[in-house]
Design an enzyme around this catalytic site. Structure first.
Site, PDB file in Angstrom:
ATOM      1  CB  SER A  68      -0.930   0.012   1.217  1.00 54.41           C
ATOM      2  OG  SER A  68      -1.879  -1.010   1.114  1.00 54.41           O
ATOM      3  CB  THR A 121      -3.805   4.156   1.884  1.00 51.44           C
ATOM      4  OG1 THR A 121      -3.557   2.756   1.834  1.00 51.44           O
ATOM      5  CG2 THR A 121      -4.522   4.615   0.628  1.00 51.44           C
ATOM      6  CG  HIS A 246      -3.620  -8.920   4.814  1.00 50.23           C
ATOM      7  ND1 HIS A 246      -2.525  -9.409   4.127  1.00 50.23           N
ATOM      8  CD2 HIS A 246      -3.657  -7.589   4.549  1.00 50.23           C
ATOM      9  CE1 HIS A 246      -1.926  -8.415   3.475  1.00 50.23           C
ATOM     10  NE2 HIS A 246      -2.603  -7.301   3.705  1.00 50.23           N
ATOM     11  CG  ASP A 284      -4.094  -0.165  -1.934  1.00 44.51           C
ATOM     12  OD1 ASP A 284      -4.979  -1.056  -2.058  1.00 44.51           O
ATOM     13  OD2 ASP A 284      -3.534   0.083  -0.857  1.00 44.51           O
ATOM     14  CG  HIS A 311      -1.037  -7.068  -0.863  1.00 48.83           C
ATOM     15  ND1 HIS A 311      -0.277  -5.930  -0.730  1.00 48.83           N
ATOM     16  CD2 HIS A 311      -1.798  -7.138   0.259  1.00 48.83           C
ATOM     17  CE1 HIS A 311      -0.573  -5.342   0.414  1.00 48.83           C
ATOM     18  NE2 HIS A 311      -1.480  -6.051   1.039  1.00 48.83           N
TER      19      HIS A 311
HETATM   20 MG    MG Z   1      -4.453   1.401   3.374  1.00 50.52          MG
HETATM   21 ZN    ZN Z   2      -2.422  -5.409   2.768  1.00 49.59          ZN
END
Ligand code: MG
Ligand code: ZN
Length: 349
Positions: A68, A121, A246, A284, A311
């Protein structure tokens, strides 16, 4: 001249410039997340009210799979950096963000997230640090800009610091109304500058007590920023879609996606009435390597299968609404998004 297109296709008149941009980021929100939320809702999502869809690639400078920090920096500055780095290039040089460029052009600016506001982020839009974990340095970077409103968790990164400074005092001295709980946020008048740090560190999941914080924060931020006649830039993050990914927690993932979608609804309602606002909804990166292996429209259930606890590298959907939205169709890179946003602004005529 009479247009042969229905009103909806105003979006494709890409030469029309806007005063305001609202960028909503679902952290970890891939296409399956959106589809599972669509099925669970049983009624059309707000995301489905957007007019244009595109796809973005998201690799970072040093990894095919981004984190991120690198993707936040790509979305904020148009520069590829290494995973873990915030608002700097791979060599560590600061890169200018769209929030900072908006400030320079007299626009009001804001950041809203359901994580600590110092998390990767939102931090990528305002801070310049080699490491995403430098939360206290990231907090100090908030005082180096003239941001008008920020709402999230992370109070302790401003108030309970290793260097002994209390940045809450600095925020108040700089003219911010500081609020420290979600109730205070909901009941506060609309100040001209607001620092809402409504949890000590990370807020809980919506289902675990966060409630409608994101909806309230989105309304409050738009109320404050829309007072600026020159326009505004606002980034809103649904942070915890990623955390549910996650955790491979399907129901939470869907609920957090629906929570972001309610904020999308607030943004679209404002944009629809304002007619000078571009709304972008994207992610993202994808989290969980999710696919949908079954489901039932009638019971609104989907069976999600996860291929990773981390991810994935899959391309990400981009949804756009408003004047200039047509520029967001097609396949492009995450670094193109801030360039498209800057190009859409009136100050860039
Ligand atoms: Mg974030
Ligand atoms: Zn993550």
């Amino acid at each position: 001249m009479v247009s042969c297109y229905p009103a909806k296709f105003e979006a494709f008149k890409s030469d029309k410039k806007v005063r305001n941009v609202i960028l909503l980021i679902g952290d970890g929100m891939g296409l399956p997340h959106v589809q599972a939320a669509m099925t669970a809702a049983g009624v059309p999502l707000n995301i489905q009210r957007t007019e244009v869809t595109g796809l973005q690639t998201s690799h970072s400078a040093d990894n095919y799979i981004t984190d991120s920090a690198a993707s936040g920096t790509a979305l904020s500055s148009g520069i590829k950096t290494n995973n873990g780095m915030i608002g700097v290039d791979p060599q560590g040089n600061k890169v200018k963000t769209i929030l900072e460029i908006a400030e320079e052009n007299g626009l009001a600016t804001g950041l809203v997230s359901t994580s600590a506001i110092t998390h990767a982020t939102p931090a990528s839009f305002i801070a310049h640090q080699q490491s995403r974990g430098s939360y206290e340095d990231i907090a100090a970077d908030f005082l180096r800009t003239d941001i008008d409103v920020f709402i999230g968790g992370g109070y302790d990164h401003f108030a309970k610091r290793a260097d002994g400074k209390n940045l809450i005092d600095n925020l108040k001295a700089s003219g911010y109304e500081v609020v420290t709980s979600a109730d205070m946020l909901r009941n506060s008048d609309t100040p001209s500058k607001l620092a809402a740090l409504v949890y000590p560190d990370q807020p809980p999941y919506r289902l675990s007590g966060r409630g409608e914080m994101l909806y309230d924060a989105t309304r409050k931020a738009i109320d404050i920023l829309s007072k600026n006649k020159k326009g505004f830039f606002l980034m809103i993050e649904g942070s915890q879609i990623d955390w549910a990914g996650h955790a491979n927690a399907a129901d939470t993932l869907i609920d957090e996606t629906l929570d972001l979608d309610r904020a999308v609804g607030v943004a679209l309602d404002f944009a629809k009435a304002d007619r000078n606002t571009l709304v972008i909804v994207t992610a993202d990166h994808e989290t969980g390597g999710v696919t949908i292996t079954g489901g039932d429209i009638k019971t609104r259930r989907t069976r999600l299968q996860f291929s990773t606890k981390g991810h994935s590298a899959i391309m990400l959907p981009v949804y756009a609404f408003g004047p200039g939205a047509g520029n967001f169709t097609g396949i492009y890179d995450n670094t193109d998004i801030p360039k498209k946003i800057l190009n859409a602004y009136m100050f860039n005529k």
